[in-house]
Design a protein around this motif. Sequence first.
Motif, PDB file in Angstrom:
ATOM      1  N   PRO A   1      11.038   6.152   2.588  1.00  0.00           N
ATOM      2  CA  PRO A   1       9.877   6.518   3.410  1.00  0.00           C
ATOM      3  C   PRO A   1       9.646   8.016   3.558  1.00  0.00           C
ATOM      4  O   PRO A   1       8.564   8.433   3.988  1.00  0.00           O
ATOM      5  N   GLN A   2      10.624   8.842   3.189  1.00  0.00           N
ATOM      6  CA  GLN A   2      10.577  10.267   3.518  1.00  0.00           C
ATOM      7  C   GLN A   2       9.247  10.945   3.153  1.00  0.00           C
ATOM      8  O   GLN A   2       8.637  11.613   3.977  1.00  0.00           O
ATOM      9  N   SER A   3       8.808  10.719   1.906  1.00  0.00           N
ATOM     10  CA  SER A   3       7.629  11.462   1.439  1.00  0.00           C
ATOM     11  C   SER A   3       6.329  10.978   2.087  1.00  0.00           C
ATOM     12  O   SER A   3       5.274  11.592   1.910  1.00  0.00           O
ATOM     13  N   LEU A   4       6.402   9.857   2.836  1.00  0.00           N
ATOM     14  CA  LEU A   4       5.183   9.335   3.463  1.00  0.00           C
ATOM     15  C   LEU A   4       4.972   9.897   4.861  1.00  0.00           C
ATOM     16  O   LEU A   4       3.914   9.727   5.460  1.00  0.00           O
ATOM     17  N   LYS A   5       6.010  10.568   5.385  1.00  0.00           N
ATOM     18  CA  LYS A   5       5.999  10.886   6.818  1.00  0.00           C
ATOM     19  C   LYS A   5       4.978  11.946   7.216  1.00  0.00           C
ATOM     20  O   LYS A   5       4.648  12.074   8.384  1.00  0.00           O
ATOM     21  N   ASP A   6       4.454  12.703   6.224  1.00  0.00           N
ATOM     22  CA  ASP A   6       3.419  13.686   6.592  1.00  0.00           C
ATOM     23  C   ASP A   6       2.033  13.037   6.621  1.00  0.00           C
ATOM     24  O   ASP A   6       1.041  13.684   6.977  1.00  0.00           O
ATOM     25  N   GLY A   7       1.950  11.765   6.256  1.00  0.00           N
ATOM     26  CA  GLY A   7       0.691  11.019   6.371  1.00  0.00           C
ATOM     27  C   GLY A   7      -0.309  11.271   5.259  1.00  0.00           C
ATOM     28  O   GLY A   7      -1.329  10.582   5.194  1.00  0.00           O
TER      29      GLY A   7
ATOM     30  N   ALA B   1       7.589   0.767  10.155  1.00  0.00           N
ATOM     31  CA  ALA B   1       8.037   0.704   8.756  1.00  0.00           C
ATOM     32  C   ALA B   1       8.751   2.013   8.384  1.00  0.00           C
ATOM     33  O   ALA B   1       9.826   1.996   7.788  1.00  0.00           O
ATOM     34  N   LEU B   2       8.151   3.149   8.785  1.00  0.00           N
ATOM     35  CA  LEU B   2       8.769   4.444   8.451  1.00  0.00           C
ATOM     36  C   LEU B   2      10.105   4.605   9.165  1.00  0.00           C
ATOM     37  O   LEU B   2      11.015   5.266   8.687  1.00  0.00           O
ATOM     38  N   MET B   3      10.212   3.984  10.336  1.00  0.00           N
ATOM     39  CA  MET B   3      11.425   4.107  11.158  1.00  0.00           C
ATOM     40  C   MET B   3      12.561   3.212  10.636  1.00  0.00           C
ATOM     41  O   MET B   3      13.706   3.604  10.590  1.00  0.00           O
ATOM     42  N   TYR B   4      12.223   1.971  10.250  1.00  0.00           N
ATOM     43  CA  TYR B   4      13.268   0.978   9.961  1.00  0.00           C
ATOM     44  C   TYR B   4      13.552   0.778   8.474  1.00  0.00           C
ATOM     45  O   TYR B   4      14.634   0.304   8.116  1.00  0.00           O
ATOM     46  N   ALA B   5      12.573   1.093   7.611  1.00  0.00           N
ATOM     47  CA  ALA B   5      12.748   0.702   6.192  1.00  0.00           C
ATOM     48  C   ALA B   5      13.638   1.680   5.440  1.00  0.00           C
ATOM     49  O   ALA B   5      13.582   2.890   5.647  1.00  0.00           O
ATOM     50  N   ASP B   6      14.438   1.137   4.539  1.00  0.00           N
ATOM     51  CA  ASP B   6      15.164   1.965   3.578  1.00  0.00           C
ATOM     52  C   ASP B   6      14.204   2.350   2.464  1.00  0.00           C
ATOM     53  O   ASP B   6      14.373   3.364   1.798  1.00  0.00           O
ATOM     54  N   ARG B   7      13.227   1.502   2.274  1.00  0.00           N
ATOM     55  CA  ARG B   7      12.352   1.653   1.130  1.00  0.00           C
ATOM     56  C   ARG B   7      10.984   1.105   1.507  1.00  0.00           C
ATOM     57  O   ARG B   7      10.872   0.178   2.301  1.00  0.00           O
ATOM     58  N   ILE B   8       9.928   1.703   0.933  1.00  0.00           N
ATOM     59  CA  ILE B   8       8.560   1.233   1.190  1.00  0.00           C
ATOM     60  C   ILE B   8       7.912   0.894  -0.153  1.00  0.00           C
ATOM     61  O   ILE B   8       8.015   1.678  -1.112  1.00  0.00           O
ATOM     62  N   LEU B   9       7.245  -0.245  -0.183  1.00  0.00           N
ATOM     63  CA  LEU B   9       6.370  -0.577  -1.314  1.00  0.00           C
ATOM     64  C   LEU B   9       4.948  -0.528  -0.771  1.00  0.00           C
ATOM     65  O   LEU B   9       4.691  -1.015   0.331  1.00  0.00           O
ATOM     66  N   ILE B  10       4.027   0.065  -1.538  1.00  0.00           N
ATOM     67  CA  ILE B  10       2.623   0.033  -1.116  1.00  0.00           C
ATOM     68  C   ILE B  10       1.801  -0.656  -2.203  1.00  0.00           C
ATOM     69  O   ILE B  10       1.866  -0.289  -3.383  1.00  0.00           O
ATOM     70  N   LEU B  11       1.062  -1.671  -1.750  1.00  0.00           N
ATOM     71  CA  LEU B  11       0.153  -2.387  -2.654  1.00  0.00           C
ATOM     72  C   LEU B  11      -1.263  -1.975  -2.336  1.00  0.00           C
ATOM     73  O   LEU B  11      -1.641  -1.843  -1.157  1.00  0.00           O
ATOM     74  N   LYS B  12      -2.058  -1.775  -3.361  1.00  0.00           N
ATOM     75  CA  LYS B  12      -3.487  -1.545  -3.169  1.00  0.00           C
ATOM     76  C   LYS B  12      -4.223  -2.208  -4.323  1.00  0.00           C
ATOM     77  O   LYS B  12      -3.843  -2.004  -5.482  1.00  0.00           O
ATOM     78  N   ASN B  13      -5.236  -2.998  -4.006  1.00  0.00           N
ATOM     79  CA  ASN B  13      -5.987  -3.732  -5.030  1.00  0.00           C
ATOM     80  C   ASN B  13      -5.068  -4.456  -6.011  1.00  0.00           C
ATOM     81  O   ASN B  13      -5.295  -4.445  -7.216  1.00  0.00           O
ATOM     82  N   GLY B  14      -3.998  -5.026  -5.484  1.00  0.00           N
ATOM     83  CA  GLY B  14      -3.099  -5.827  -6.318  1.00  0.00           C
ATOM     84  C   GLY B  14      -2.117  -5.031  -7.146  1.00  0.00           C
ATOM     85  O   GLY B  14      -1.329  -5.600  -7.896  1.00  0.00           O
ATOM     86  N   GLU B  15      -2.147  -3.684  -7.021  1.00  0.00           N
ATOM     87  CA  GLU B  15      -1.223  -2.865  -7.804  1.00  0.00           C
ATOM     88  C   GLU B  15      -0.180  -2.220  -6.911  1.00  0.00           C
ATOM     89  O   GLU B  15      -0.491  -1.831  -5.782  1.00  0.00           O
ATOM     90  N   LEU B  16       1.014  -2.089  -7.440  1.00  0.00           N
ATOM     91  CA  LEU B  16       2.087  -1.415  -6.710  1.00  0.00           C
ATOM     92  C   LEU B  16       1.926   0.082  -6.961  1.00  0.00           C
ATOM     93  O   LEU B  16       2.175   0.562  -8.075  1.00  0.00           O
ATOM     94  N   ILE B  17       1.487   0.819  -5.921  1.00  0.00           N
ATOM     95  CA  ILE B  17       1.173   2.230  -6.151  1.00  0.00           C
ATOM     96  C   ILE B  17       2.227   3.161  -5.539  1.00  0.00           C
ATOM     97  O   ILE B  17       2.140   4.372  -5.714  1.00  0.00           O
ATOM     98  N   PHE B  18       3.212   2.590  -4.840  1.00  0.00           N
ATOM     99  CA  PHE B  18       4.280   3.431  -4.284  1.00  0.00           C
ATOM    100  C   PHE B  18       5.527   2.574  -4.145  1.00  0.00           C
ATOM    101  O   PHE B  18       5.463   1.436  -3.688  1.00  0.00           O
ATOM    102  N   ASP B  19       6.667   3.135  -4.551  1.00  0.00           N
ATOM    103  CA  ASP B  19       7.940   2.425  -4.417  1.00  0.00           C
ATOM    104  C   ASP B  19       9.020   3.487  -4.269  1.00  0.00           C
ATOM    105  O   ASP B  19       9.498   4.045  -5.253  1.00  0.00           O
TER     106      ASP B  19
END
Length: 246
Positions: free
Chosen positions: A216-222, A195-213
């Motif tokens: 991918p850049q800021s996610l790469k440090d884990g 996902a970090l390699m191929y996506a232009d954009r990442i959405l993260i869902l947790k407990n039914g809420e969109l918590i990241f949109d």
Amino acid sequence: MLNTTNLSYSIEGKTILKDINFSLEPNTITCVLGPNGAGKTTLLKQICGLSKVEKGTITIDNKNISKMNENQRACEIAYVPQKASSLPSFTVRDFILQASYSHQEGQTFPPLDDLLSICELNTIQNQTLSTLSGGEMQRTLFASALYQASPLILLDEVTAGLDPAHHDSICQLIQQTRESHKLTYLWVTHDINRALMYADRILILKNGELIFDDNPQSLKDGRFLSQVFDKQFKVLTDDEGQKYLI
Ligand SMILES: Nc1ncnc2c1ncn2[C@@H]1O[C@H](COP(=O)(O)OP(=O)(O)OP(=O)(O)O)[C@@H](O)[C@H]1O
């Protein structure tokens, strides 16, 4: 091209999706990440019309998908489910061919034999679906979505169960067809590194809420992903400088 506005969904009083707002730009790859049960499959089912939109709206090119009939939706959106629920007694070739039912006059789609070849299905094209291995079935479902020739493709864990070589080839095919056929992908996956390699954009869902949109850049440090998945990620760098989270 796709917009969701205040999309919420519940089943038997349990809230599965809460006020989801996002939009997709055409000709992009957006990956959806999140823990098990976060609502990712439910989101795809709402978008493709497999479950009725109860609250909020989903539009594609400003057209409300709730007001479209199945055929109109199929012209706009193709869906590759996590698992095929029931299998018609079709051969691989006939199953892919039937995806053309929604084609409109003048619409172009990849020649079937080329598609069978790039999805490495030509040697099994006359087998019936019930005889396919899990990975062969996934590739057949993906080929059928491409043959549907809709501009938006929803993928639900399309690479789950694929061997490493076929896993790579489907990911490359997603990237190539985005370019060659100007497709937009919304791709649910647990494969964080791809996902970090191929996506232009990442959405993260947790407990039914969109918590990241975001991209991918800021996610790469884990760090953020460690919070999301409640697991400590480490960053490894290979000889070519490519970073991986493990
Ligand atoms: N028909 C149903 N009845 C009751 N609960 C349901 C139903 N369908 C889905 N759910 C619940 O909705 C929640 C979200 O499910 P969903 O399949 O969307 O999650 P997901 O993020 O795709 O999970 P996974 O990563 O495990 O595939 C889960 O808690 C699931 O149990």
